[in-house]
Design an enzyme around this catalytic site. Structure first.
Site, PDB file in Angstrom:
ATOM      1  CG  HIS A   4      -0.010  -0.793   3.890  1.00 58.39           C
ATOM      2  ND1 HIS A   4       1.101  -1.517   3.513  1.00 58.39           N
ATOM      3  CD2 HIS A   4       0.106   0.413   3.290  1.00 58.39           C
ATOM      4  CE1 HIS A   4       1.863  -0.779   2.719  1.00 58.39           C
ATOM      5  NE2 HIS A   4       1.276   0.394   2.567  1.00 58.39           N
ATOM      6  CG  ASN A   6       6.155   0.171   0.869  1.00 58.44           C
ATOM      7  OD1 ASN A   6       5.273  -0.308   1.583  1.00 58.44           O
ATOM      8  ND2 ASN A   6       5.946   1.235   0.114  1.00 58.44           N
ATOM      9  CE1 TYR A  34       0.906   6.932   5.012  1.00 61.10           C
ATOM     10  CE2 TYR A  34       1.164   5.172   6.602  1.00 61.10           C
ATOM     11  CZ  TYR A  34       1.211   5.616   5.308  1.00 61.10           C
ATOM     12  OH  TYR A  34       1.540   4.762   4.290  1.00 61.10           O
TER      13      TYR A  34
END
EC number: 1.11.1.6
Length: 488
Positions: A59, A131, A341
């Site tokens: 990303h 997404n 993350y």
């Protein structure tokens, strides 16, 4: 007004000290040797050398904007989360992105799009990292790095490599549903404004009475879903590689604020163990006939960031940011992301990334975290440890009430991954091909897949790809094979 009388701010160094010249370094002697004492030139060069932070591994290329989310319906019977209460309006930040490409890659490569949202609630930040597809290629976090490596550049050539992609996909049949999405019309959205967003993962909602529900989020674009053909996307990749970033910025700047309507699917907590397939499998959707969409509210993006690097490049989204009333599910991919993350943010932008402007909560922070590089807001704790006897913050059981965790069920994770009646990898992909796509869309799907396979995919991977598509749908597989092998 003369040029010399204009009221303009004077240049300073990073400490606010006025600078004598914007154009000339301090030199001495006939050779014009630069003096080490010209600290401003040294500061400029040293700062320039450090302008970049590591780009995101996935990303990396994206765009984003600020806005708000407003609840229009009453779903309080399912969750006590403050941002989903009737009439609530919550400030937020959104970032859209491609998955595999680097910072400078074209916006129009065939690729899933990230749909990351940060809600600044009264009880801290809630992040939804999804997404533009309701499913994904894999269902287990242990395969994630392998999957991403297969989509990136070949280690020997430094080039994107279709053979690596098909090698991984055909050895991972759980990818069938997602690959069918990717190779179809929605594999290249017209712009970020013309795509839906999904949580993809299943989450848990907890209401004020302690009842638990499983939930999936669907952000439906109010602009309507639209896409680019492969030919249109290829042309734009060469003429305007930033077309999607430009489109979002221009729409908001012109006052045409894009919006998305949030709908959710709700599954009663006790339905999960005996459902016909694993409801926490990221490669599966819940049929709407089983769990219809329920209206919740609307997300509107109406403010461009004043500085892209500060507000978008440094934005840090993490599914571990869960506020009271919302919890995780036994989805193995989600559970892996809860760690990965925040860990990547610590590496990429430092351990105090939560103090940066786009990540800073709008609510009070009473944390025992302290020190580390680039920290500038001190802890509110009187002593840097818990428990302590000096009036430091204490855990807030009241906001959570009865346990919000599926882990209280003991064997829920194990039970979720036992075999269900319809746990197969091809069924939903085949249903999509036969019942969702029309003839024209099926033809484009065949053309897209065949065109992709022709670019460097060799046997035996090519044969596996044909069998892969025949498992999804015999006719589609035969048509792809015929087109790749030279047929019309």
């Amino acid at each position: 007004m003369t040029e010399t009388s204009r009221k303009v701010p004077y240049t300073t160094n990073n400490a606010g000290v006025p600078v004598e010249s914007d154009e000339h370094s301090l030199t001495v002697g006939p050779d014009g040797a630069m003096l080490l004492q010209d600290h401003y030139v040294i500061e400029k060069m040293a700062q320039f050398n450090r302008e970049r932070v590591p780009e995101r591994v996935v990303h990396a290329k994206g765009a984003g904007a600020y806005g708000f989310f407003e609840v229009t319906e009453d779903v309080s019977q399912y969750t006590k989360a403050s941002l989903f209460q009737p009439g609530q309006r919550t400030d937020m930040l959104a970032r859209f992105s491609t998955v595999a490409g680097e910072q400078g890659s074209p916006d129009t490569w065939r690729d899933p799009r990230g749909f990351a949202l940060k809600f600044y609630t009264e009880l801290g930040n809630y992040d939804m990292v999804g997404n533009n597809t309701p499913i994904f290629f894999i269902r287990d976090a242990t395969k994630f790095s392998d999957f991403i490596h297969s989509q990136k550049r070949h280690p020997a050539t430094g080039l994107r490599n279709n053979e690596m992609q098909w090698d991984f996909w055909t050895l991972s049949p759980e990818s069938a549903h997602m690959v069918t999405w990717l190779m179809g019309d929605r594999g290249i959205p017209k712009s970020y404004r013309y795509m839906n967003g999904y949580s993809s993962h299943t989450y848990m909602w907890l209401n004020a009475g302690g009842e638990k529900f499983w939930v999936k989020y669907h952000f439906k674009t109010d602009q309507g879903v639209d896409f680019l053909t492969q030919a249109e996307a290829d042309e734009l990749a060469g003429t305007d590689a930033d077309v999607h970033r430009r489109d979002l910025h221009r729409a908001i700047e012109s006052g045409d604020a894009p919006s998305w309507s949030l709908k959710v699917q709700i599954m009663p907590f006790d339905d999960a163990p005996d459902y016909r397939f694993n409801p926490f499998d990221l490669t599966k959707v819940w049929p709407h006939g089983d769990y219809p969409l329920i209206d919740v509210g609307r997300m509107t993006l109406n403010r461009n960031p004043e500085d892209y690097f500060v507000h978008i490049e440094q934005a840090a989204f993490e599914p571990s940011n869960l506020v009271p009333g919302i919890g995780p599910s036994p989805d193995k991919m989600l559970l892996g992301r809860l760690f990965s993350y925040p860990d990547t943010h610590r590496y990429r932008i430092g351990p105090n990334y939560a103090q940066l402007p786009p990540n800073r909560p709008h609510s009070a922070v009473n944390s025992y975290a302290k020190d580390g590089p680039m920290r500038y807001v001190p802890s509110n704790a009187s002593m840097p440890y818990a428990p302590n006897s000096f009036g430091g913050p204490a855990a807030d059981v009241a906001h959570y009430g009865k346990t919000a965790g599926w882990y209280s069920e003991g064997e829920m994770v194990h039970a979720a991954y036992t075999l269900h009646a319809e746990d197969d990898d091809w069924g939903q992909a085949g249903t999509q091909v036969r019942e969702v796509l029309d003839d024209a869309a099926r033809e484009r799907l065949v053309s897209n897949v065949a065109g992709h396979l022709k670019q460097g995919v060799t046997r035996p991977i090519l044969d596996r790809a044909f069998e892969y598509w025949r498992n999804i749908d015999q006719d589609i597989g035969d048509r792809i094979a015929k087109k790749v092998n030279g047929g019309l």
